[in-house]
Design a protein around this motif. Structure first.
Motif, mmCIF file in Angstrom:
data_model
loop_
_atom_site.group_PDB
_atom_site.id
_atom_site.type_symbol
_atom_site.label_atom_id
_atom_site.label_comp_id
_atom_site.label_asym_id
_atom_site.label_seq_id
_atom_site.Cartn_x
_atom_site.Cartn_y
_atom_site.Cartn_z
ATOM 1 N N GLN A 1 44.980 43.464 43.237
ATOM 2 C CA GLN A 1 43.527 43.154 43.010
ATOM 3 C C GLN A 1 43.401 42.033 43.449
ATOM 4 O O GLN A 1 41.932 42.447 44.624
ATOM 5 C CB GLN A 1 42.707 43.181 41.776
ATOM 6 N N ASP B 1 42.445 43.308 47.746
ATOM 7 C CA ASP B 1 42.119 44.229 47.941
ATOM 8 C C ASP B 1 40.097 43.536 48.099
ATOM 9 O O ASP B 1 39.876 43.757 49.403
ATOM 10 C CB ASP B 1 42.303 44.858 46.447
ATOM 11 N N GLU B 2 39.967 42.181 47.173
ATOM 12 C CA GLU B 2 39.459 41.298 47.091
ATOM 13 C C GLU B 2 39.273 41.439 49.042
ATOM 14 O O GLU B 2 37.872 40.930 49.204
ATOM 15 C CB GLU B 2 39.148 40.359 46.350
ATOM 16 N N TYR C 1 35.347 35.943 46.114
ATOM 17 C CA TYR C 1 35.531 36.964 44.847
ATOM 18 C C TYR C 1 35.833 35.392 43.724
ATOM 19 O O TYR C 1 36.912 34.959 44.395
ATOM 20 C CB TYR C 1 37.176 38.027 45.197
ATOM 21 N N LYS D 1 35.723 33.851 51.780
ATOM 22 C CA LYS D 1 35.409 33.655 53.539
ATOM 23 C C LYS D 1 35.783 32.404 54.473
ATOM 24 O O LYS D 1 34.943 31.798 53.569
ATOM 25 C CB LYS D 1 33.904 34.587 53.250
ATOM 26 N N ARG E 1 37.955 43.742 51.111
ATOM 27 C CA ARG E 1 36.690 43.875 50.903
ATOM 28 C C ARG E 1 35.992 42.823 51.514
ATOM 29 O O ARG E 1 34.701 42.645 52.605
ATOM 30 C CB ARG E 1 36.692 43.882 49.536
ATOM 31 N N ILE E 2 36.501 41.034 51.069
ATOM 32 C CA ILE E 2 35.671 40.506 51.896
ATOM 33 C C ILE E 2 35.660 40.684 53.624
ATOM 34 O O ILE E 2 34.816 39.845 54.280
ATOM 35 C CB ILE E 2 35.809 38.900 52.027
#
Length: 661
Positions: free
Chosen positions: A143, A146-147, A134, A201, A150-151
């Motif tokens: 935020q 959350d990212e 991100y 990542k 997600r990753i």
């Protein structure tokens, strides 16, 4: 070609630029802070000018003051080196406005590649593979958390304006994300004036490979092959080499073409480095690397590229900045042999690699066939808490990697730094590991093998202590030679007819101990904890029966080295240690180094648990967390965030249930 250059930097890179500039006939102009008044680069330059107090923000980052010097000295060009103002687009523009050529890329290229998030977006548009992550503008903590989720953990938090591992944190689990994010943002703000971060990542078993590229102002660009920078610690490079072990022609060509394409996409001019991360779990291939960032400047590790190509990159920078053509085609550049570079730092591997400040009392740097040393200090210089603690870069070049490793190992074994601690012994152990020789490592190798590399707390070397005790006693009160030749003025158990023996109290790094000394004709036999050393003084040097031991005797005791590890020995002075009997030091939290107290998390009277985070000290733009050594309640507090603190200064006191403080 220019007739003069102002070097807007310090340390080894300033010295290295001076060498090439002088060979090209340029008048060299140095700048220095008050802390660097006696620095090596100041002595080497044709002229030097003071630009402000010790903190970089008040000196080496003062572009306006530096440009005043450039105008006053009529400097034709300005070389920024690396760090400081080297990737500051506004400064590059200010140089142009002042009529001084900036030896670096155009401001537009610096801006395009200066922020990691924008650079990744540009590469993505250009078809260069990038690491999943991100890099959006939204920077709210929720935020970003959350990212990261997600990753998928583990992830890397990275300062968008960062470099050198600053503002970067690896996060293994969601519960640790908030603290890691806050720490990375603080460090990013401190180092780069920009707290924004991106999330990537984390690639398991990663290899770090970068491409050195060059472009001129006539539209010609090429690459000078790759460097492998995989051996890192906390995202800072420790060893760099060229070519990359295991690199094949197909992957080298793919990486090189990607780097040149990136340079052309932003209208690049000058020297630059495009950094890639590769999957180290399998052989290198054109489909297993991803773009990380581009450094729009000369790199610390450029000497290994110079060694294997025979080119002087600083000279090339000057010629391109003067409007010249590269004068080379890609086919003209050939690889010759193998080169490896290590960074010799004033830091203590046995104490978490904390920076080690103080005066360099003596310095022996290596030489020999295929060995190059780029030094930034000399004996008598001080390592201060204000700047990067690099002492020198040691580079070895040989026909094969095996021979280069051998030359580098021998060079490191011959390196001696007395005064501040150094990582010389750690580096020697690292380059002699079988897994390094066989190329079985990734970016996490050092952290996984700290114990094998000797980078953990260890007991004092008993032979070194014995040697130091003898030298300390022999140097007390009169010259070393007199201790062996003038018996009548001694206080060392001198007697007629029998072997002289005495027991002495010594301080080992401030801790009281006892050693036994036996005086013989022309030598001493020192014993500590059953370890014995025969000590002699010949031709102005101290020697021990262990040939790996060496000593420097100063006004405040003796520094002994064995395989790069230093211990300080002095005769014990009861007055200097009068407060030891209180036993209260275990409740006192001290600063591990000179630095700035950037955060305090507790208040007077607050209950704390053992291991709780209490404060953060920042030194050389790296953060160090102070933990509670015991459980209890915080005592009276006189420190505050923003305060400068000295090494070993008592910062906080914890009152235990017994009332001790």
């Amino acid at each position: 070609m220019f007739n003069s250059v102002l070097i807007a930097n310090r340390g080894e890179i300033a010295c290295r630029i001076i060498r090439s500039a002088r060979r090209l006939g340029l008048r060299t102009i140095a700048v220095y802070s008050q802390a660097d008044r006696n620095a090596l680069h100041v002595r080497l330059a044709d002229e030097a000018h003071e630009i402000g107090p010790a903190p970089a923000a008040q000196s080496y980052l003062r572009g306006d003051v530096i440009l005043d010097v450039a105008r006053a000295t009529k400097a034709a060009c300005l070389h920024p080196g690396y760090g400081f103002l080297s990737e500051n687009a506004e400064f590059a523009e200010a140089c142009a406005a002042a009529g001084v050529v900036f030896v670096g890329p155009p401001p537009s290229a610096i801006r395009a590649m200066g922020l990691k998030d924008e650079a990744k977006a540009l590469m993505r548009k250009s078809g260069v593979p990038v690491v999943p992550g991100y890099d959006g503008a939204e920077q709210a903590a929720k935020q970003l958390a959350d990212e990261a989720g997600r990753i998928g953990y583990p992830v890397l938090v990275k300062a968008v304006a960062g470099g050198g591992g600053k503002g970067m944190r690896k996060v293994e689990r969601a519960a640790d994300f908030a603290d890691a994010l806050a720490s990375a943002q603080r460090e990013a703000q401190s180092s780069f004036g920009n707290p924004r971060v991106l999330i990537e990542k984390y690639v398991s078993a990663p290899r770090h490979i970068e491409i050195q590229m060059f472009a001129d102002s006539h539209g010609h660009a090429l690459h000078l092959f790759e460097r492998d920078c995989t051996l890192q610690r906390r995202h800072q490079k420790v060893i760099e080499e060229a070519p990359a072990p295991g690199m094949n022609d197909e992957t080298r060509s793919a990486m090189g073409e990607a780097a040149v394409a990136a340079a052309r996409a932003v209208g690049y001019v000058g020297a630059g480095t495009v950094e890639f991360i590769a999957d180290g779990s399998r052989p290198l291939s054109p489909d297993s690397f991803w773009f990380m960032e581009m450094n729009t400047r000369l790199q610390v590790e450029h000497p290994v590229t110079e060694a294997v190509t025979g080119l002087d990159l600083v000279e090339m920078q000057f010629r391109v900045a003067a409007g010249g053509r590269l004068g080379l085609q890609q086919a003209d550049i050939r690889l010759s042999g193998h080169a490896i570079e290590t960074r010799l730092y004033a830091e203590d591997p046995n104490s978490g690699f904390l920076p080690s400040t103080g005066r360099i009392l003596a310095l022996d740097l290596p030489s020999g066939e295929g060995v190059r040393v780029d030094a930034g200090v000399a004996a008598g210089n001080d390592v201060t808490p204000f700047y990067d603690p690099m002492i020198a870069k040691v580079i070895a070049h040989a026909p094969t990697r095996e021979e280069a490793i051998k030359r580098l190992a021998d060079a490191l074994a011959a390196t001696k730094v007395f005064g501040p601690r150094s990582n010389a012994g750690f580096l020697h152990r690292l380059v002699t590991r079988p897994k390094f020789a066989s190329n079985h490592y990734d970016t996490g190798f050092i952290e996984r093998h700290l114990a094998d590399l000797g980078a953990v707390p260890q007991p004092y070397d008993e032979g070194a202590v014995a040697f130091g005790a003898a030298v300390a006693l022999a140097c007390a009160g009169q010259s070393p030679a007199a201790r062996f030749t003038d018996p009548w003025g001694r206080g060392d158990a001198f007697q007629l007819g029998a072997v002289r023996r005495q027991k002495i109290a010594i301080a080992i790094e401030g801790e009281r101990a006892t050693a036994d000394i036996e005086w013989r004709a022309g030598e001493m036999v020192a014993t500590y904890a059953q370890m014995q050393q025969v000590v002699r003084y010949e031709n102005g040097r101290w020697s021990a029966s262990d040939p790996l031991l060496s000593a420097y005797a100063g006004d405040h005791g003796v520094f002994v080295l064995r395989e790069g590890r230093q211990v300080h020995i002095a005769l014990f002075d009861a007055l200097d240690h009068a407060d030891e009997a209180s036993g209260s030091d275990g409740n006192v939290v001290r600063s591990p180094m000179h630095g700035k107290l950037v955060a305090v998390f507790v208040a007077a009277g607050e209950a704390v648990e053992k291991g709780q985070r209490l404060a953060i000290v920042e030194a050389m733009k790296m953060e160090h967390v102070l933990m509670a050594p015991v459980a209890g309640r915080m005592g009276p507090m006189s420190v505050h965030a923003g305060q400068q603190v000295a090494q070993n200064a008592a910062l906080l006191t914890i009152e235990t249930e017994t009332g001790d403080a």
